[in-house]
Scaffold this active site. Structure first.
Site, PDB file in Angstrom:
ATOM      1  N   ASN A  94      20.660  19.825  -4.655  1.00 23.79           N
ATOM      2  CA  ASN A  94      20.158  18.513  -4.224  1.00 23.79           C
ATOM      3  C   ASN A  94      19.159  18.596  -3.075  1.00 23.79           C
ATOM      4  O   ASN A  94      18.324  17.716  -2.921  1.00 23.79           O
ATOM      5  CB  ASN A  94      21.367  17.657  -3.806  1.00 23.79           C
ATOM      6  CG  ASN A  94      20.964  16.441  -3.011  1.00 23.79           C
ATOM      7  OD1 ASN A  94      20.492  15.444  -3.558  1.00 23.79           O
ATOM      8  ND2 ASN A  94      21.139  16.508  -1.679  1.00 23.79           N
TER       9      ASN A  94
ATOM     10  N   TYR B 290       5.184  18.064  -4.559  1.00 27.39           N
ATOM     11  CA  TYR B 290       6.515  17.547  -4.905  1.00 27.39           C
ATOM     12  C   TYR B 290       6.636  17.336  -6.417  1.00 27.39           C
ATOM     13  O   TYR B 290       7.648  17.709  -7.027  1.00 27.39           O
ATOM     14  CB  TYR B 290       6.726  16.235  -4.145  1.00 27.39           C
ATOM     15  CG  TYR B 290       8.100  15.627  -4.252  1.00 27.39           C
ATOM     16  CD1 TYR B 290       9.166  16.101  -3.490  1.00 27.39           C
ATOM     17  CD2 TYR B 290       8.343  14.548  -5.110  1.00 27.39           C
ATOM     18  CE1 TYR B 290      10.432  15.511  -3.573  1.00 27.39           C
ATOM     19  CE2 TYR B 290       9.596  13.958  -5.194  1.00 27.39           C
ATOM     20  CZ  TYR B 290      10.636  14.439  -4.425  1.00 27.39           C
ATOM     21  OH  TYR B 290      11.885  13.852  -4.506  1.00 27.39           O
TER      22      TYR B 290
ATOM     23  N   GLN C 201       2.780  11.531  -9.061  1.00 26.90           N
ATOM     24  CA  GLN C 201       2.627  10.512  -7.999  1.00 26.90           C
ATOM     25  C   GLN C 201       1.453  10.883  -7.113  1.00 26.90           C
ATOM     26  O   GLN C 201       1.323  12.048  -6.702  1.00 26.90           O
ATOM     27  CB  GLN C 201       3.915  10.415  -7.178  1.00 26.90           C
ATOM     28  CG  GLN C 201       3.868   9.415  -6.025  1.00 26.90           C
ATOM     29  CD  GLN C 201       3.611   7.994  -6.497  1.00 26.90           C
ATOM     30  OE1 GLN C 201       2.470   7.590  -6.660  1.00 26.90           O
ATOM     31  NE2 GLN C 201       4.682   7.239  -6.727  1.00 26.90           N
TER      32      GLN C 201
ATOM     33  N   PRO D 215      16.207  10.920 -10.179  1.00 25.58           N
ATOM     34  CA  PRO D 215      16.344   9.598  -9.557  1.00 25.58           C
ATOM     35  C   PRO D 215      14.985   8.922  -9.404  1.00 25.58           C
ATOM     36  O   PRO D 215      13.958   9.576  -9.230  1.00 25.58           O
ATOM     37  CB  PRO D 215      16.912   9.912  -8.160  1.00 25.58           C
ATOM     38  CG  PRO D 215      17.339  11.351  -8.187  1.00 25.58           C
ATOM     39  CD  PRO D 215      16.480  11.999  -9.227  1.00 25.58           C
TER      40      PRO D 215
HETATM   41  P1  NAP Z   1      17.366  13.333   2.683  1.00 23.98           P
HETATM   42  O1  NAP Z   1      18.081  12.066   3.012  1.00 23.98           O
HETATM   43  O2  NAP Z   1      16.093  13.656   3.362  1.00 23.98           O
HETATM   44  O3  NAP Z   1      18.411  14.548   2.858  1.00 23.98           O
HETATM   45  C1  NAP Z   1      17.992  15.831   2.528  1.00 23.98           C
HETATM   46  C2  NAP Z   1      19.129  16.810   2.653  1.00 23.98           C
HETATM   47  O4  NAP Z   1      18.639  18.103   2.251  1.00 23.98           O
HETATM   48  C3  NAP Z   1      19.646  16.984   4.067  1.00 23.98           C
HETATM   49  O5  NAP Z   1      21.022  17.282   4.034  1.00 23.98           O
HETATM   50  C4  NAP Z   1      18.855  18.184   4.568  1.00 23.98           C
HETATM   51  O6  NAP Z   1      19.480  18.895   5.642  1.00 23.98           O
HETATM   52  C5  NAP Z   1      18.818  19.031   3.311  1.00 23.98           C
HETATM   53  N1  NAP Z   1      17.746  20.010   3.313  1.00 23.98           N
HETATM   54  C6  NAP Z   1      16.405  19.797   3.430  1.00 23.98           C
HETATM   55  N2  NAP Z   1      15.740  20.962   3.435  1.00 23.98           N
HETATM   56  C7  NAP Z   1      16.676  21.945   3.323  1.00 23.98           C
HETATM   57  C8  NAP Z   1      16.621  23.370   3.316  1.00 23.98           C
HETATM   58  N3  NAP Z   1      15.469  24.039   3.398  1.00 23.98           N
HETATM   59  N4  NAP Z   1      17.796  24.051   3.225  1.00 23.98           N
HETATM   60  C9  NAP Z   1      18.967  23.397   3.131  1.00 23.98           C
HETATM   61  N5  NAP Z   1      19.078  22.056   3.124  1.00 23.98           N
HETATM   62  C10 NAP Z   1      17.951  21.340   3.230  1.00 23.98           C
HETATM   63  O7  NAP Z   1      17.016  13.392   1.118  1.00 23.98           O
HETATM   64  P2  NAP Z   1      17.497  12.421  -0.078  1.00 23.98           P
HETATM   65  O8  NAP Z   1      16.584  11.254  -0.132  1.00 23.98           O
HETATM   66  O9  NAP Z   1      18.954  12.221  -0.028  1.00 23.98           O
HETATM   67  O10 NAP Z   1      17.098  13.339  -1.332  1.00 23.98           O
HETATM   68  C11 NAP Z   1      18.022  14.233  -1.922  1.00 23.98           C
HETATM   69  C12 NAP Z   1      17.382  14.823  -3.161  1.00 23.98           C
HETATM   70  O11 NAP Z   1      17.034  13.801  -4.086  1.00 23.98           O
HETATM   71  C13 NAP Z   1      16.084  15.586  -2.869  1.00 23.98           C
HETATM   72  O12 NAP Z   1      15.984  16.703  -3.709  1.00 23.98           O
HETATM   73  C14 NAP Z   1      15.014  14.583  -3.226  1.00 23.98           C
HETATM   74  O13 NAP Z   1      13.803  15.203  -3.555  1.00 23.98           O
HETATM   75  C15 NAP Z   1      15.665  13.897  -4.416  1.00 23.98           C
HETATM   76  N6  NAP Z   1      15.139  12.574  -4.693  1.00 23.98           N
HETATM   77  C16 NAP Z   1      15.244  11.589  -3.768  1.00 23.98           C
HETATM   78  C17 NAP Z   1      14.750  10.338  -4.069  1.00 23.98           C
HETATM   79  C18 NAP Z   1      14.867   9.208  -3.114  1.00 23.98           C
HETATM   80  O14 NAP Z   1      14.345   8.136  -3.422  1.00 23.98           O
HETATM   81  N7  NAP Z   1      15.529   9.340  -1.981  1.00 23.98           N
HETATM   82  C19 NAP Z   1      14.147  10.097  -5.313  1.00 23.98           C
HETATM   83  C20 NAP Z   1      14.059  11.122  -6.222  1.00 23.98           C
HETATM   84  C21 NAP Z   1      14.564  12.363  -5.901  1.00 23.98           C
HETATM   85  P3  NAP Z   1      19.293  18.397   7.190  1.00 23.98           P
HETATM   86  O15 NAP Z   1      20.166  17.188   7.320  1.00 23.98           O
HETATM   87  O16 NAP Z   1      19.740  19.546   8.002  1.00 23.98           O
HETATM   88  O17 NAP Z   1      17.834  18.076   7.360  1.00 23.98           O
END
Ligand code: NAP
Length: 240
Positions: A82, A147, A141, A177
């Site tokens: 994730n 990305y 996008q 998502p």
């Molecule tokens: P988020 O709130 O920014 O949280 C990201 C998480 O990933 C945090 O726990 C962060 O750790 C961890 N992380 C980031 N870089 C890392 C690394 N190099 N090594 C280990 N852990 C790492 O992200 P989110 O919105 O929940 O997104 C989660 C996933 O869903 C991602 O893959 C994102 O691309 C995907 N996604 C999100 C959306 C959306 O609308 N939010 C839509 C489509 C896909 P720290 O807390 O230490 O920073």
């Protein structure tokens, strides 16, 4: 104790909801995070779920972490890839560092993590892997060639590994998502976000629980016939 379920980036946002849902469903949930110690500490205090700090973009760090988690909690039966980041900008403005960071963190991480759990899953004849892609990997996008390429790559990775794991009881699926209300999306300028919401047929952003409930479905023992699939969860924004 239930099967061990490791969620990368499991301390915040969508990952946090996934970790909690897995724990509530009886799995031994384990989360990882990158550097936000404060959020990880608060998460572990709230949930009791251990959070391991390592960079998913670094193969050796993943190898060491999987070995430690295996020793501390048990072998990983369920892996949710994730963790992800964005470094947005048009191609003209995108630096090589922005390109590399996003490819390494979002896509190479799937290799780094799967490579270190796959042998154990094959030996035990069971595994569930779910990779988090994105609507922007399906549709592209503006301002996100890095990305979109990484997430699109995840969808191909998923289908290929699904074929390799199929005869060994390992399923590999992806979730794509749409826009989900987390820190990542809160960082989008309000005016851009308004335009995004206007394009979502259900008329709202996704909530983290909209994603975590699908994870429970895909990792269940009973989901053994579902592999190589991508589940799009986007409020009807992009039907693919
Ligand atoms: P988020 O709130 O920014 O949280 C990201 C998480 O990933 C945090 O726990 C962060 O750790 C961890 N992380 C980031 N870089 C890392 C690394 N190099 N090594 C280990 N852990 C790492 O992200 P989110 O919105 O929940 O997104 C989660 C996933 O869903 C991602 O893959 C994102 O691309 C995907 N996604 C999100 C959306 C959306 O609308 N939010 C839509 C489509 C896909 P720290 O807390 O230490 O920073």
């Amino acid at each position: 104790m239930g099967k061990v379920a490791l969620v990368t980036g499991g301390s915040r946002g969508i990952g946090e909801a996934i970790s909690i849902a897995l724990q509530n469903a009886g799995y031994s949930a384990v989360a990882s995070y990158a550097g936000n110690d404060q959020a990880a500490k608060a998460f572990t205090e709230k949930t009791g779920i251990p959070a391991y700090k390592f960079d998913v973009a670094d193969f050796n760090a993943c190898k060491e972490a999987v070995a430690k988690i295996t020793a501390d909690v048990g072998p990983v039966d369920i892996l949710v890839n994730n963790a992800g980041i964005t470094r947005d900008g048009t191609l003209q403005k995108m630096t090589p560092e922005d390109w590399q960071a996003v490819i390494q963190t979002n896509l190479s991480s799937c290799y780094n993590m799967c490579k270190n759990v796959i042998d154990g899953m094959r030996e035990r004849g069971f595994g569930r892997i779910v990779n988090i892609g994105s609507i922007n990997g399906q549709a592209g996008q503006y301002g996100q060639v890095n990305y979109a390429a990484a997430k699109s790559g995840i969808h191909g990775f998923t289908k290929a590994l699904a074929q390799e794991g199929a005869s060994k009881g390992i399923t590999v699926n992806a979730i794509a998502p749409g826009y989900v209300e987390t820190d990542m999306v809160r960082a989008v300028p309000e005016k851009v976000l308004e335009k995004i919401i206007a394009k979502i047929p259900v008329g709202r952003l996704g909530q983290v629980e909209d994603i975590s409930r699908a994870i429970l479905f895909l990792v269940a023992d009973e989901a053994s016939f579902i592999t190589g699939s991508t589940m799009s969860i986007n409020g009807g924004q992009h039907m693919y």
